[in-house]
Design an enzyme around this catalytic site. Structure first.
Site, PDB file in Angstrom:
ATOM      1  N   GLY A 173      88.662 102.787  50.460  1.00 33.89           N
ATOM      2  CA  GLY A 173      89.502 103.702  49.765  1.00 33.89           C
ATOM      3  C   GLY A 173      89.000 104.168  48.434  1.00 33.89           C
ATOM      4  O   GLY A 173      87.803 103.989  48.296  1.00 33.89           O
TER       5      GLY A 173
ATOM      6  N   LEU B 223      88.620 107.393  47.686  1.00 35.78           N
ATOM      7  CA  LEU B 223      87.549 108.278  48.036  1.00 35.78           C
ATOM      8  C   LEU B 223      86.766 109.110  47.078  1.00 35.78           C
ATOM      9  O   LEU B 223      87.639 109.861  46.495  1.00 35.78           O
ATOM     10  CB  LEU B 223      88.123 108.995  49.305  1.00 35.78           C
ATOM     11  CG  LEU B 223      88.610 107.980  50.349  1.00 35.78           C
ATOM     12  CD1 LEU B 223      89.301 109.001  51.590  1.00 35.78           C
ATOM     13  CD2 LEU B 223      87.758 106.980  50.824  1.00 35.78           C
ATOM     14  N   HIS B 224      85.528 109.240  47.076  1.00 40.24           N
ATOM     15  CA  HIS B 224      84.821 110.346  46.206  1.00 40.24           C
ATOM     16  C   HIS B 224      83.898 110.958  47.129  1.00 40.24           C
ATOM     17  O   HIS B 224      84.040 110.817  48.221  1.00 40.24           O
ATOM     18  CB  HIS B 224      84.115 109.553  45.168  1.00 40.24           C
ATOM     19  CG  HIS B 224      83.369 108.238  45.528  1.00 40.24           C
ATOM     20  ND1 HIS B 224      82.165 108.507  46.510  1.00 40.24           N
ATOM     21  CD2 HIS B 224      83.499 107.019  45.437  1.00 40.24           C
ATOM     22  CE1 HIS B 224      81.862 107.345  46.550  1.00 40.24           C
ATOM     23  NE2 HIS B 224      82.367 106.564  46.048  1.00 40.24           N
TER      24      HIS B 224
ATOM     25  N   GLY C 258      80.944 110.691  47.647  1.00 38.76           N
ATOM     26  CA  GLY C 258      79.953 109.906  48.359  1.00 38.76           C
ATOM     27  C   GLY C 258      80.662 109.761  49.948  1.00 38.76           C
ATOM     28  O   GLY C 258      80.190 109.921  51.072  1.00 38.76           O
ATOM     29  N   HIS C 259      81.855 109.154  49.660  1.00 38.55           N
ATOM     30  CA  HIS C 259      82.790 109.196  51.071  1.00 38.55           C
ATOM     31  C   HIS C 259      82.851 110.230  51.745  1.00 38.55           C
ATOM     32  O   HIS C 259      82.773 110.282  53.200  1.00 38.55           O
ATOM     33  CB  HIS C 259      84.116 108.494  50.753  1.00 38.55           C
ATOM     34  CG  HIS C 259      84.161 107.086  49.983  1.00 38.55           C
ATOM     35  ND1 HIS C 259      84.623 107.205  48.789  1.00 38.55           N
ATOM     36  CD2 HIS C 259      83.930 105.829  50.398  1.00 38.55           C
ATOM     37  CE1 HIS C 259      84.578 105.662  48.287  1.00 38.55           C
ATOM     38  NE2 HIS C 259      84.044 104.973  49.240  1.00 38.55           N
TER      39      HIS C 259
ATOM     40  N   ASP D  62      74.559 101.542  49.440  1.00 31.51           N
ATOM     41  CA  ASP D  62      74.704  99.968  49.839  1.00 31.51           C
ATOM     42  C   ASP D  62      73.381  99.759  50.675  1.00 31.51           C
ATOM     43  O   ASP D  62      74.082  99.706  52.235  1.00 31.51           O
ATOM     44  CB  ASP D  62      76.097  99.554  50.536  1.00 31.51           C
ATOM     45  CG  ASP D  62      77.178 100.033  49.365  1.00 31.51           C
ATOM     46  OD1 ASP D  62      77.272  99.054  48.508  1.00 31.51           O
ATOM     47  OD2 ASP D  62      77.863 100.978  49.311  1.00 31.51           O
TER      48      ASP D  62
ATOM     49  N   MET E  27      77.761 107.918  42.599  1.00 38.42           N
ATOM     50  CA  MET E  27      79.226 107.934  42.789  1.00 38.42           C
ATOM     51  C   MET E  27      79.665 106.537  43.313  1.00 38.42           C
ATOM     52  O   MET E  27      78.949 105.905  44.377  1.00 38.42           O
ATOM     53  CB  MET E  27      79.775 109.033  43.502  1.00 38.42           C
ATOM     54  CG  MET E  27      79.493 110.126  43.165  1.00 38.42           C
ATOM     55  SD  MET E  27      80.625 111.686  43.873  1.00 38.42           S
ATOM     56  CE  MET E  27      79.853 112.862  42.741  1.00 38.42           C
TER      57      MET E  27
HETATM   58  P1  AMP Z   1      83.170 101.658  49.804  1.00 39.85           P
HETATM   59  O1  AMP Z   1      84.349 102.441  49.966  1.00 39.85           O
HETATM   60  O2  AMP Z   1      82.751 101.303  48.570  1.00 39.85           O
HETATM   61  O3  AMP Z   1      83.125 100.375  50.704  1.00 39.85           O
HETATM   62  O4  AMP Z   1      82.157 102.380  50.747  1.00 39.85           O
HETATM   63  C1  AMP Z   1      82.231 103.184  51.885  1.00 39.85           C
HETATM   64  C2  AMP Z   1      81.165 103.616  52.390  1.00 39.85           C
HETATM   65  O5  AMP Z   1      80.826 104.786  51.571  1.00 39.85           O
HETATM   66  C3  AMP Z   1      79.884 102.827  52.338  1.00 39.85           C
HETATM   67  O6  AMP Z   1      79.138 102.909  53.531  1.00 39.85           O
HETATM   68  C4  AMP Z   1      79.149 103.168  51.127  1.00 39.85           C
HETATM   69  O7  AMP Z   1      77.846 102.845  51.246  1.00 39.85           O
HETATM   70  C5  AMP Z   1      79.245 104.617  51.029  1.00 39.85           C
HETATM   71  N1  AMP Z   1      79.093 105.014  49.703  1.00 39.85           N
HETATM   72  C6  AMP Z   1      79.807 104.581  48.482  1.00 39.85           C
HETATM   73  N2  AMP Z   1      79.515 105.377  47.643  1.00 39.85           N
HETATM   74  C7  AMP Z   1      78.525 106.318  48.056  1.00 39.85           C
HETATM   75  C8  AMP Z   1      77.541 107.292  47.218  1.00 39.85           C
HETATM   76  N3  AMP Z   1      77.450 107.579  46.187  1.00 39.85           N
HETATM   77  N4  AMP Z   1      76.885 107.991  48.049  1.00 39.85           N
HETATM   78  C9  AMP Z   1      77.006 107.761  49.600  1.00 39.85           C
HETATM   79  N5  AMP Z   1      77.642 106.906  50.288  1.00 39.85           N
HETATM   80  C10 AMP Z   1      78.327 106.223  49.321  1.00 39.85           C
END
Ligand code: AMP
Length: 282
Positions: free
Chosen positions: A31, A33-34, A36-37, A150, A184
């Protein structure tokens, strides 16, 4: 867009769609969410009939209680964003749905989980492995989308899917950055304005390393160039700077112009931030 909270309900939802030969794509998130998500969701949207996004802040993967408690949870905003992207279902399990009992079975990823994040966040990847396995079983997707932000997580999940024969395609998508270069992250929202400025130097360091590597510097010199830049910036505390093989995560010892990944973890204002950059010589 359906919001589904129970494992049995999302399984029923997915099996119904599978029965009708629909292709299901899963984007697992925690969650806040930006963009990237959002880029993961857009890619999943373009390639699947049904897109499921999970939102679950997984306690099992946090080795720092304060980080878990402070993790942002803007659910209404997230649901609005996902609706606007044409997501079919949001899977929103509660902690008791995910962990009716404390799991006793662990996921041991082997040597690839012992370096970088694994070294500094004990238990983190076990938590990731357990929750992602559960999400795969609850949702039964055909494909799943991870961010290369990641990198280690993406490689470990790919490895788990291969080694344990999950019938799922794992895709890794590029890092989305702010115009400042800062990758992000849901954690960026906890930085002050000056913290954000400081954090934009993380990417400057990676770029300096890239230039070094591409002009033939040794791995040691490349890493040192990044460390030198960070040393000049007040309020960046480095946890690690590593130069690794982008598939195996093994340390690089010579510069043959091969593709490598430069990976960093630093603290800014007490917030832990990670980033990485692929480097290669033409
Ligand atoms: P998280 O909510 O941090 O667990 O991230 C969920 C998914 O979004 C994971 O696969 C992350 O690698 C991906 N993610 C997070 N930040 C970015 C970003 N800046 N650019 C691309 N993918 C991202």
């Amino acid at each position: 867009m359906q919001v589904i909270e129970r494992p049995s309900a999302i399984l029923e939802y997915s099996l119904e769609h599978r029965k009708n030969s629909k292709k299901i794509g899963l984007v697992p998130t925690m969650g806040a969410l930006h963009e990237g998500h959002q880029s993961l969701v857009k890619t999943a949207r373009a390639a699947n009939d049904i897109v499921v996004v999970s939102i679950f802040v997984n306690p099992l993967q946090f080795n720092n209680k304060n980080d878990l408690e402070k993790y942002p949870r803007p659910l209404d905003h997230d649901l609005e964003v996902l609706e606007s992207l044409g997501v079919n279902a949001v899977y929103l399990p509660g902690e008791k749905d995910m962990y009716p009992e404390e799991p006793q079975v662990t996921v041991n990823f082997g040597y690839m989980a012992e370096v970088m994040e694994g070294k500094f966040r004990p238990g983190h990847f076990n938590g990731v492995g357990v929750v992602v396995t559960k999400l795969f079983h609850h949702i039964c997707p055909h494909s799943t989308y991870f961010g290369l932000k990641d990198l280690q997580q993406y490689l470990l999940i790919k490895r788990m899917v291969m080694d344990l024969s999950f019938p799922i395609e794992v895709l890794g998508l590029p890092i989305i950055r702010e115009t400042s270069g800062l990758a992000m992250s849901s954690r960026n929202g906890r930085l002050s304005e000056s913290g954000l400025k400081v954090a934009s130097n993380i990417y400057q360091g990676l770029q300096k390393g890239k230039v070094k590597w591409e002009t033939g510097a040794t791995p040691k010199e490349t890493i040192q160039a990044v460390l030198d830049l960070y040393k000049e910036i007040e309020h960046i505390n480095v946890e690690y700077v590593e130069l690794v093989d982008p598939d195996t995560l093994k340390n690089i010892t010579v510069n043959n112009g091969q593709a490598v990944a430069l990976c960093v973890a630093v603290f800014v204002e007490g917030i832990r931030l990670i980033d990485n950059l692929y480097l290669w010589q033409d």
